[in-house]
Design an enzyme around this catalytic site. Structure first.
Site, PDB file in Angstrom:
ATOM      1  N   GLY A 288       0.752  -1.408   0.117  1.00 12.92           N
ATOM      2  CA  GLY A 288      -0.340   0.335   0.035  1.00 12.92           C
ATOM      3  C   GLY A 288       0.938   1.390   0.009  1.00 12.92           C
TER       4      GLY A 288
ATOM      5  N   ASN B 214      -6.084  -5.041   7.026  1.00 13.58           N
ATOM      6  CA  ASN B 214      -5.728  -5.888   5.959  1.00 13.58           C
ATOM      7  C   ASN B 214      -7.000  -6.639   5.489  1.00 13.58           C
ATOM      8  OD1 ASN B 214      -4.654  -6.364   3.779  1.00 13.58           O
ATOM      9  ND2 ASN B 214      -3.642  -8.364   4.452  1.00 13.58           N
TER      10      ASN B 214
ATOM     11  N   TYR C 185       0.831 -12.760  -6.881  1.00 21.04           N
ATOM     12  CA  TYR C 185       1.458 -10.408  -7.508  1.00 21.04           C
ATOM     13  C   TYR C 185       1.040  -9.907  -6.172  1.00 21.04           C
ATOM     14  CZ  TYR C 185       0.585  -6.339  -8.746  1.00 21.04           C
ATOM     15  OH  TYR C 185       1.095  -4.701  -8.578  1.00 21.04           O
TER      16      TYR C 185
END
Length: 473
Positions: free
Chosen positions: A38, A113, A258
């Site tokens: 982030g 999260n 990813y």
């Protein structure tokens, strides 16, 4: 896949036994290691029984949010931290975390999260009871629910967390400062990662193990799905939620494909090894005759190496990434947006010209960025372009903390592989299959969340939520 998808955030929590030690500097370094999760905002909240509670947050990268002086001011032997990218909630300072509720002599600070899919319903209930919200993030909803159960309904902390978690539908990994103690919580499905490590007299919670490596902490274990931990007497104290073991495990496959840094290990599985395996699986599926294997940097590098080793085709750098480019999606015109792609990536023409290349990327979401990328590569005049993708076609949105798009914006939800290949104007296009991806990860399919690629979600999705846009530019 550059710029089409982001994860919500990374979280950290540190507890030191010695009340005279300040842990905020260590939290800062851990967040620095998690910056890839982030880049919109960062924050730290600290607490010490004698020095009290302090917090600071701001918009931007952690290095721009915090000065040395601000870190020094965050005194305390307990602290939590957060780096954020918005999924539920807009990109604004009011949505920065940790969220803090400060009332009278008490406070709650929480870093989250994940995404709570029934947050609108829960928020409405709280507003009807008189709660006022300063943000539009689901994380603040959890904070107020904790306040209600612990301080208003007089339940102890574990009872309050249990009561709140019974009502939450979705994904959540939490670090919480409450009553002068640090707690870590992981949802019963284990969608979002959370692990614990130890460094001298300190316990550290973090989204990824790479945060432990940076501060030379020793990994202890992953927090189990449905587990609540807190720290007393130099021990990890564990409490299992009532729902633990009753939910289908649904670890997010995108962590391996990813999101996570390749030097992290999540739920016992090494991310770098998984991405190498993805490359080897792509070679099994698509044994292409080519001159060079080129990754789209950076997350696709291990997969390209894996393909190269499996095929014997040389690995080569054909695209150079500028790592100092900030956010570019605010650029208003198409010309400026295309310029942004050129700012981020530049082809090495001598490595591409006249060659049959295999270009490997981690995923295709909308397809717009892939098109711009491939147009750049074509300018270097390759003989052939074979585009291989380390994630199966994304055909449906994620509702658990991955900023994607609505179904109508997902290219694979609206076109088949051959149609996408034609749109991209390349010689071949190949996606990894779901069975091959599962084999590459090395975790049973029934323990993975694959909802965005097979529409089999681990929870019910509230009616009407499918229409919302989960990509928040």
């Amino acid at each position: 896949m550059q710029g089409e998808m982001e994860d919500k955030c990374g979280i950290v929590g540190i507890h030191a036994k010695d009340s005279s030690k300040d842990v905020a500097p260590l939290v800062y370094y851990c967040l620095y290691a998690l910056q890839h999760r982030g880049q919109e905002s960062a924050g730290i909240a600290s607490f010490n029984q004698e020095k009290g509670f302090k917090h600071y947050y701001g918009m931007g990268l952690i290095t721009s949010v915090f000065s040395d002086e601000e870190i020094k001011n965050l005194e305390g032997n307990m602290a939590i931290g957060h780096v954020r990218y918005s999924t539920t909630g807009q990109s604004k300072v009011e949505n920065s975390q940790p969220f803090v509720i400060d009332f009278g002599d008490s406070f709650i600070a929480m870093a989250h999260n994940g995404d709570i899919v029934n947050s609108d319903e829960l928020k409405k209930e709280l507003m009807d009871e008189g709660f006022y919200f300063r943000s539009d993030s689901d994380s603040e909803v959890i904070c107020y629910m904790l306040k209600k159960e612990h301080y208003d309904n007089k339940k102890n902390v574990l009872e309050a967390i249990e009561a709140v978690c019974k009502k939450l539908v979705g994904s959540y990994a939490l670090t919480i400062l409450i009553d002068g103690e640090l707690y870590g919580v992981r949802d019963p499905m284990g969608i979002k990662p959370l692990a614990v490590a130890k460094r001298q007299d300190k316990f550290i919670l973090a989204s990824e193990t790479v945060a432990f490596d940076v501060i030379n902490a020793e990994f202890v274990r992953d927090i189990m799905p449905g587990e609540v931990v807190h720290f007393k007497n130099d021990e990890i104290n564990s409490h299992m939620l009532e729902s633990a073991g009753k939910c289908k495990l649904s670890h997010c496959m995108f962590e391996y494909v990813y999101f996570a840094r390749p030097d992290s290990t999540i739920d016992g599985i090494n991310v770098y090894k998984t991405r190498m395996n993805i490359g080897a699986q792509l070679h099994k599926l698509y044994p292409i005759d080519a001159d060079v294997v080129i990754p789209v940097p950076d997350s696709s590098i291990p997969a390209a190496i894996g393909y190269s080793r499996a095929s014997g085709i040389p690995y080569g750098e054909g695209l150079i990434k500028n790592r100092y480019v900030g956010r570019t999606f605010i650029m208003p015109t198409q010309e400026e947006r295309e310029l942004a792609v050129r700012l981020k990536l530049n082809p090495i023409k001598d490595a591409i010209k006249g060659k049959k290349i295999i270009l490997i990327d981690d995923s295709i979401v909308r397809g717009t960025t892939s098109k711009q990328l491939l147009d750049l590569v074509k300018e270097a005049e390759p003989a052939e372009i074979h585009f291989l993708v380390g994630c199966p076609p994304v055909i449906s949105p994620c509702y658990y903390g991955v900023a994607m798009a609505t179904k109508k914006e997902l290219i694979a939800a609206n076109y088949n592989t051959e149609e996408i290949r034609e749109q991209l104007g390349i010689d071949s296009l190949g996606y990894i299959t779901i069975p091959a991806l599962v084999e590459a990860i090395g975790m049973p399919e029934e323990k993975l969340c694959l909802g965005c690629i097979n529409e089999d979600y681990p929870t019910e999705i509230p009616e009407g939520l499918e229409a919302e846009t989960y990509y928040k530019p």
